[in-house]
Design a protein around this motif. Sequence first.
Motif, PDB file in Angstrom:
ATOM      1  N   PRO A 141       6.628  19.351 -32.496  1.00 22.09           N
ATOM      2  CA  PRO A 141       7.736  19.220 -31.779  1.00 22.09           C
ATOM      3  C   PRO A 141       7.418  18.049 -30.855  1.00 22.09           C
ATOM      4  N   ASN A 142       7.698  16.354 -31.506  1.00 22.34           N
ATOM      5  CA  ASN A 142       7.305  15.113 -30.830  1.00 22.34           C
ATOM      6  C   ASN A 142       6.276  14.952 -29.705  1.00 22.34           C
ATOM      7  N   GLY A 143       5.220  15.801 -31.052  1.00 20.44           N
ATOM      8  CA  GLY A 143       3.904  15.401 -30.939  1.00 20.44           C
ATOM      9  C   GLY A 143       3.102  16.617 -30.238  1.00 20.44           C
ATOM     10  N   TYR A 144       3.940  17.795 -29.393  1.00 24.08           N
ATOM     11  CA  TYR A 144       3.885  18.252 -28.145  1.00 24.08           C
ATOM     12  C   TYR A 144       3.001  19.291 -28.685  1.00 24.08           C
ATOM     13  N   PRO A 145       2.161  19.513 -27.991  1.00 26.46           N
ATOM     14  CA  PRO A 145       1.773  19.289 -26.413  1.00 26.46           C
ATOM     15  C   PRO A 145       0.588  18.022 -27.127  1.00 26.46           C
ATOM     16  N   SER A 146       1.050  16.881 -25.970  1.00 25.00           N
ATOM     17  CA  SER A 146      -0.176  15.686 -25.558  1.00 25.00           C
ATOM     18  C   SER A 146      -1.273  15.758 -24.621  1.00 25.00           C
ATOM     19  N   LYS A 147      -0.504  16.820 -23.572  1.00 25.79           N
ATOM     20  CA  LYS A 147      -1.589  16.625 -21.848  1.00 25.79           C
ATOM     21  C   LYS A 147      -0.991  18.304 -22.260  1.00 25.79           C
ATOM     22  N   PRO A 148      -2.516  18.169 -20.722  1.00 25.45           N
ATOM     23  CA  PRO A 148      -2.602  19.384 -19.597  1.00 25.45           C
ATOM     24  C   PRO A 148      -0.478  20.158 -19.538  1.00 25.45           C
ATOM     25  N   ILE A 149      -0.840  21.119 -20.031  1.00 23.81           N
ATOM     26  CA  ILE A 149       0.338  22.101 -19.512  1.00 23.81           C
ATOM     27  C   ILE A 149      -0.107  23.135 -18.368  1.00 23.81           C
ATOM     28  N   THR A 150       1.255  22.904 -17.282  1.00 19.57           N
ATOM     29  CA  THR A 150       0.371  23.848 -16.124  1.00 19.57           C
ATOM     30  C   THR A 150       2.056  25.469 -16.033  1.00 19.57           C
ATOM     31  N   LEU A 151       0.962  25.786 -15.747  1.00 14.55           N
ATOM     32  CA  LEU A 151       1.917  27.824 -15.808  1.00 14.55           C
ATOM     33  C   LEU A 151       1.448  27.769 -14.344  1.00 14.55           C
ATOM     34  N   ILE A 152       1.959  28.352 -13.979  1.00 16.33           N
ATOM     35  CA  ILE A 152       2.576  28.179 -11.872  1.00 16.33           C
ATOM     36  C   ILE A 152       2.609  29.717 -11.629  1.00 16.33           C
ATOM     37  N   VAL A 153       2.144  30.439 -10.628  1.00 16.14           N
ATOM     38  CA  VAL A 153       2.121  32.173 -10.966  1.00 16.14           C
ATOM     39  C   VAL A 153       2.651  32.406  -9.292  1.00 16.14           C
ATOM     40  N   PRO A 154       3.116  32.568  -9.530  1.00 13.63           N
ATOM     41  CA  PRO A 154       4.282  33.070  -7.649  1.00 13.63           C
ATOM     42  C   PRO A 154       3.635  34.296  -7.001  1.00 13.63           C
ATOM     43  N   THR A 155       2.471  34.254  -7.290  1.00 12.34           N
ATOM     44  CA  THR A 155       1.486  35.348  -6.180  1.00 12.34           C
ATOM     45  C   THR A 155       0.131  34.601  -6.009  1.00 12.34           C
ATOM     46  N   ALA A 156      -0.466  34.922  -5.177  1.00 12.84           N
ATOM     47  CA  ALA A 156      -1.758  35.149  -4.881  1.00 12.84           C
ATOM     48  C   ALA A 156      -2.413  35.165  -5.634  1.00 12.84           C
ATOM     49  N   PRO A 157      -3.885  34.840  -6.223  1.00 10.91           N
ATOM     50  CA  PRO A 157      -4.772  34.932  -7.197  1.00 10.91           C
ATOM     51  C   PRO A 157      -5.027  36.955  -6.985  1.00 10.91           C
ATOM     52  N   GLY A 158      -5.558  37.708  -8.049  1.00  4.65           N
ATOM     53  CA  GLY A 158      -5.868  38.946  -8.077  1.00  4.65           C
ATOM     54  C   GLY A 158      -4.463  39.987  -8.061  1.00  4.65           C
ATOM     55  N   GLY A 159      -4.068  39.685  -8.280  1.00  4.53           N
ATOM     56  CA  GLY A 159      -2.172  40.582  -9.176  1.00  4.53           C
ATOM     57  C   GLY A 159      -1.987  40.018 -10.003  1.00  4.53           C
ATOM     58  N   THR A 160      -1.497  41.025 -10.801  1.00  2.78           N
ATOM     59  CA  THR A 160      -1.225  41.213 -12.198  1.00  2.78           C
ATOM     60  C   THR A 160      -0.244  40.106 -12.912  1.00  2.78           C
ATOM     61  N   THR A 161       0.527  39.131 -11.954  1.00  2.00           N
ATOM     62  CA  THR A 161       0.730  38.395 -13.001  1.00  2.00           C
ATOM     63  C   THR A 161       0.148  37.402 -12.274  1.00  2.00           C
ATOM     64  N   ASP A 162      -1.141  37.107 -12.309  1.00  2.00           N
ATOM     65  CA  ASP A 162      -2.221  36.084 -11.626  1.00  2.00           C
ATOM     66  C   ASP A 162      -2.782  37.002 -13.030  1.00  2.00           C
ATOM     67  N   ILE A 163      -3.363  37.681 -13.210  1.00  4.43           N
ATOM     68  CA  ILE A 163      -4.168  38.113 -14.328  1.00  4.43           C
ATOM     69  C   ILE A 163      -2.996  37.831 -15.546  1.00  4.43           C
ATOM     70  N   ALA A 164      -2.095  38.413 -15.712  1.00  6.88           N
ATOM     71  CA  ALA A 164      -1.877  37.709 -16.851  1.00  6.88           C
ATOM     72  C   ALA A 164      -1.674  36.434 -17.426  1.00  6.88           C
ATOM     73  N   ALA A 165      -1.694  36.110 -16.790  1.00  6.71           N
ATOM     74  CA  ALA A 165      -1.479  34.291 -16.847  1.00  6.71           C
ATOM     75  C   ALA A 165      -3.109  33.540 -17.127  1.00  6.71           C
ATOM     76  N   ARG A 166      -3.837  34.234 -16.539  1.00  6.84           N
ATOM     77  CA  ARG A 166      -5.580  34.019 -16.941  1.00  6.84           C
ATOM     78  C   ARG A 166      -6.065  34.261 -18.356  1.00  6.84           C
ATOM     79  N   MET A 167      -5.472  35.701 -18.246  1.00  7.66           N
ATOM     80  CA  MET A 167      -4.839  36.062 -20.304  1.00  7.66           C
ATOM     81  C   MET A 167      -5.190  34.833 -20.858  1.00  7.66           C
ATOM     82  N   LEU A 168      -3.925  35.025 -20.736  1.00  6.81           N
ATOM     83  CA  LEU A 168      -3.158  33.993 -21.507  1.00  6.81           C
ATOM     84  C   LEU A 168      -3.889  32.515 -21.578  1.00  6.81           C
TER      85      LEU A 168
END
Length: 328
Positions: free
Chosen positions: A28-55
């Motif tokens: 859609p509209n050439g998306y994506p045409s630049k890097p994407i930021t995936l914000i994690v609401p926790t410090a590194p090391g927890g499952t939320t962070d692991i899920a983000a890095r797995m993806l």
Amino acid sequence: MHKPQRRLAALSLAMLAAWPVLAAAQGPNGYPSKPITLIVPTAPGGTTDIAARMLAEPLGRALGQTVVVDNRGGASGGIAAVAVKRAEPDGYTLLMQYSGYHVITPNVSKQTPQWEAKDLQAVANVLSAPQVIVVREGLPVKTLAELVAYAKANPGKLSYASSGNGSLQHVTGAMLVQQTGIEMTHVPYKGTGPALQDLLGGQVDLTFGTPPPFMSFIQSGKLRALAVTGKARLPSLPNVPTAAEAGLPQLDATSWFAVFAPAKTPQPVIDKLSGEIAKVMATPAFKQKAAEQGAEAHFLGPQQLADYSKAELTRWGSVVKASKIEAD
């Protein structure tokens, strides 16, 4: 019309005719045409962070752009959620949301929230995982029954860590207290990572959390798993009973980790992201990695996730009310 003008007009018409095909190839509209930021609401090391890095890495490959993981812990997920809420709704700023922050925090906050569920648009659920009850190595208990007995013999002595006030760990601990009549002190942290470090260091006695950050420490004996708060034993922890098997059938708590975008993000962008996430999650490599971490690759599309998170908000609201949990 002169010949040069006619040729220019014909070329313009040809480009317009080709545009839908080109746009479809680029997204859609050439998306994506630049890097994407995936914000994690926790410090590194927890499952939320692991899920983000797995993806992030496989999704970046699929989209042809880098997906950058940005940890912004604090305020029970509020710092990250507000950052995504205020971002341009163009698909370049996303949130890897933790269910505790999404459906529990809104039920415990006394203040006017800086963000609400309507500020975020559902993209896809990525992981689901039950909580596992883990205790520090030196605590003299080997079962959930022994933990309860120890707590009753030493009222107020035990402390349990969570990833923050209103987190699912906090609520799970409160549920255990409510169901057994024991006394424990709640110690909130800015994410599972810091909580885990203090648990390993002996500053707190136990915690509740999804298995991924604990697995290596359970396997090495530095942490002891007493029970799983899901309906079935985990293949990765086959010798750890469910809470129901350990005598507490009502201690049932499962976390989920999902991608959200700012509200009003164009639907074609949402669909593009959701479709590529589904493809990544369907790969044997992703499924195996999730299973090794004690989690499940559980995909829900945009509408399914929106409906599910709404139902979860109501369900956990009832739990919070029964447990009388309030934010600071």
